[in-house]
Scaffold this active site. Structure first.
Site, PDB file in Angstrom:
ATOM      1  N   HIS A 158      -4.821 -59.859  49.467  1.00 55.17           N
ATOM      2  CA  HIS A 158      -3.546 -60.157  48.804  1.00 55.17           C
ATOM      3  C   HIS A 158      -4.078 -60.631  47.254  1.00 55.17           C
ATOM      4  O   HIS A 158      -2.996 -60.758  46.329  1.00 55.17           O
ATOM      5  CB  HIS A 158      -2.938 -61.288  49.297  1.00 55.17           C
ATOM      6  CG  HIS A 158      -1.360 -61.327  49.333  1.00 55.17           C
ATOM      7  ND1 HIS A 158      -0.832 -60.746  48.250  1.00 55.17           N
ATOM      8  CD2 HIS A 158      -0.425 -61.731  50.215  1.00 55.17           C
ATOM      9  CE1 HIS A 158       0.499 -60.936  48.297  1.00 55.17           C
ATOM     10  NE2 HIS A 158       0.828 -61.484  49.548  1.00 55.17           N
ATOM     11  N   ASP A 377       1.263 -39.615  56.713  1.00 51.80           N
ATOM     12  CA  ASP A 377       0.882 -38.459  57.253  1.00 51.80           C
ATOM     13  C   ASP A 377      -0.282 -38.002  56.633  1.00 51.80           C
ATOM     14  O   ASP A 377      -0.272 -37.446  55.430  1.00 51.80           O
ATOM     15  CB  ASP A 377       1.971 -37.264  57.243  1.00 51.80           C
ATOM     16  CG  ASP A 377       1.778 -36.024  57.990  1.00 51.80           C
ATOM     17  OD1 ASP A 377       0.589 -36.005  58.377  1.00 51.80           O
ATOM     18  OD2 ASP A 377       2.395 -35.130  57.766  1.00 51.80           O
TER      19      ASP A 377
END
Length: 447
Positions: A158, A377
Site C-alpha cells: 500500500h 485473463d
C-alpha cells in the site's frame, strides 16, 4: 477445512530491460507516506480446462508459469518502481532487484476453497503475511491444486499504490501474458507532483491500527434481491442509495446494534462512532487525473451518524445521508487543503490518538464493486472466482461484486468477540445468502 500448501520454488523476477538512470529514484507522495506498510491481497482461481488430460498437467503448468514470469519481467519495465525496494516513507530505489515470485502446490481442490470461502484460508496462497510489506513493493504466488487448476495471488504494498493502481498493474500483466501488452496505457508516476512529500518524523504512526491477534474475518453474501430490499429500507431520500451506500449503512447499524449494546441495552456512551469510506481523488481533481495515474490517490471520507440508529422506523436513510454529505465534502477545496498537508496531518494525528484512547470507534469501508477484478485473463480464460484475505485491522469491510448476478460480497474484519455477536444478529441474517453462487455450485462438479 484443513489443507497444506507446499512451496516448490522461489525466485526473483527482474525487469526484461534496465530502468534508465534518471528514473532510479521514485519519490513517494505525501499520500503514499501515510499509508500502512501492508500488502493489498487478491487471489484469483483458474480451473483446469476440460480438454487437458492429467498426464499433460505438468507440461501445461510449466508453460503457464513460464508465460507468467516472462510477462511479469516485461511488465515491470513499465511499472519499474514495483521492481525496486521501498526505503521507509521516503522513496523507492528503482534498482531492478525484481518482484518476489513463488510456485507452490496444495492437496485440496479449487472447489474445496471457493464453494464456501473462508478468508483466512486465502492467506495461505500468499507468499507473506500481509503486514510484512517492508521493502518489497510486490509479490506473487502461483499455487497448483489437486484438481489440476491453479491460483495466482498478488500482494502489492500500500506504500506504492491504491486499489486502482493494483488492478492497473495486475490487468496490465495479464494483457502482456496473452500478447496484448501494447494495448495497455503505460502508468503515470506523478502523484508526488500533486501531493508533495512531507517530513513525517515523529509525527504520524503509519502502523496505527495493525492488530496481530484476535481478528476474525468472515464473508457475508448479499444476493441481488436482498441488496434491493436493503436499498428499499432507505426511504425519504431524493436520490436512491447505491448498493454500497445502503449496505454500508446496514452493516454499520447492525454492528452498533449487536456489538455495542447501545441499542439493545439502552447503554449510553461518550465515544464517537464514525463511518469511513475510501474515496478516489482522481476524478475529483481539477483537472481530473487519468485512471492510470499510479500511486495512492485516495483518501477517506469520515461521517459521524447519530447513535443509536432508531430500530423502530426501519429506515437507514439517516446514516446514508451522513455518509453522502461526508463524501460530498471531498471536493476541490478539500483536495487543495490536502495538498498543503499540514492541516490533514494534524487531523490524522489527533484522530489516531482518539481511536487509541477509545474516544472514537472507527468503522471503515472500501468498495471494489465495479472494479475489474474478474478481467485478469492470462491466456487461459478469466478467473472463476476472486477473493481477498484476512486483514490485520479491526472494523474493516471490503465490498466485492459477486461473480454471478448483481449481488455483493462483504468481507468483514472484526475483533473475535464482536464477530461472534455480529454473525448471530437475527436482522443481519435475514438478508445474508446461505447458498454459494450458481457458478460456484457448478465448480464443485467440474473442479
Amino acid at each position: 477445512m484443513k489443507f497444506q500448501v507446499e512451496v516448490l520454488s522461489t525466485e526473483t523476477i527482474k525487469p526484461s530491460s534496465p530502468t534508465p538512470d534518471h528514473l532510479r529514484h521514485h519519490k513517494l507522495s505525501y499520500l503514499d507516506q501515510i499509508q500502512p506498510p501492508i500488502f493489498m491481497p487478491m487471489v484469483l482461481f483458474y480451473p483446469k480446462e476440460p480438454d487437458h488430460k492429467d498426464l499433460d498437467l505438468i507440461s501445461i503448468h510449466e508453460q503457464r508459469c513460464s508465460k507468467i514470469k516472462k510477462a511479469l519481467s516485461d511488465t515491470l519495465v513499465k511499472f519499474y518502481p514495483l521492481a525496486g525496494r521501498v526505503h521507509g516513507t521516503q522513496y523507492v530505489d528503482c534498482n531492478d532487484e525484481g518482484a518476489y515470485y513463488v510456485e507452490a502446490k496444495t492437496d485440496c481442490k479449487i472447489s474445496d476453497i471457493i464453494n464456501n470461502p473462508n478468508p483466512k484460508d486465502f492467506n495461505k496462497f500468499l507468499p507473506f503475511e500481509l503486514d510484512a510489506a517492508h521493502e518489497l513493493p510486490v509479490c506473487f504466488q502461483v499455487t497448483f491444486f489437486a484438481c489440476g487448476g491453479m491460483s495466482i495471488a498478488m500482494g502489492m504494498s500500500h506504500k506504492v499504490g491504491d486499489a486502482l493502481s493494483y488492478f492497473t498493474f495486475l490487468n496490465g500483466l495479464a494483457a502482456e501474458a496473452r500478447g496484448e501488452g501494447n494495448d495497455i496505457h503505460p502508468p503515470e508516476f506523478v502523484s508526488d507532483k500533486y501531493f508533495p512529500q512531507k517530513d513525517l518524523s515523529g509525527f504520524y504512526q503509519h502502523r496505527s491500527g495493525i492488530i496481530k491477534q484476535n481478528i476474525s474475518t468472515k464473508r457475508f453474501v448479499f444476493d441481488a434481491p436482498m441488496v434491493q430490499a436493503i436499498r428499499a429500507k432507505c426511504i425519504d431520500m431524493s436520490r436512491r442509495p447505491t448498493r454500497v451506500e445502503a449496505l454500508s449503512a446496514f452493516i454499520w447499524s447492525r454492528y452498533i446494534a449487536s456489538c455495542t449494546g447501545i441499542q439493545r441495552d439502552g447503554v449510553t456512551t461518550n465515544a464517537t462512532y464514525t463511518v469511513s469510506h475510501a474515496v478516489n481523488l482522481r476524478t475529483r481533481m481539477e483537472p481530473p487525473l487519468p485512471e492510470y495515474t499510479f500511486g495512492n490517490v485516495t483518501r477517506t471520507a469520515i461521517a459521524v451518524p447519530p447513535v443509536p440508529v432508531d430500530p423502530k422506523d426501519g429506515t437507514l436513510h439517516g446514516v446514508v445521508n451522513h455518509v453522502r454529505e461526508a463524501i460530498k465534502q471531498v471536493d476541490k477545496e478539500y483536495i487543495k487543503k490536502l495538498q498543503e498537508g499540514d492541516e490533514h496531518l494534524s487531523f490524522l494525528r489527533s484522530f489516531s490518538e482518539e481511536v487509541k484512547r477509545g474516544e472514537v470507534v472507527s468503522f471503515s469501508f472500501t468498495s471494489l464493486c465495479r472494479f475489474p477484478i474478474y478481467d485478469a485473463d492470462f491466456g487461459w480464460g478469466k478467473p472463476v472466482y476472486v477473493g481477498s484475505a484476512s486483514f490485520t485491522f479491526k472494523n474493516l469491510v471490503s465490498f466485492f461484486d459477486t461473480n454471478v448476478g448483481d449481488g455483493v460480497e462483504a468481507w468483514i474484519n472484526l475483533l473475535e468477540e464482536d464477530m461472534e455477536k455480529f454473525e448471530a444478529d437475527e436482522e443481519l441474517l435475514k438478508y445474508v445468502s446461505s447458498a454459494p453462487s450458481s457458478k460456484n455450485v457448478k465448480a464443485s462438479i467440474n473442479y
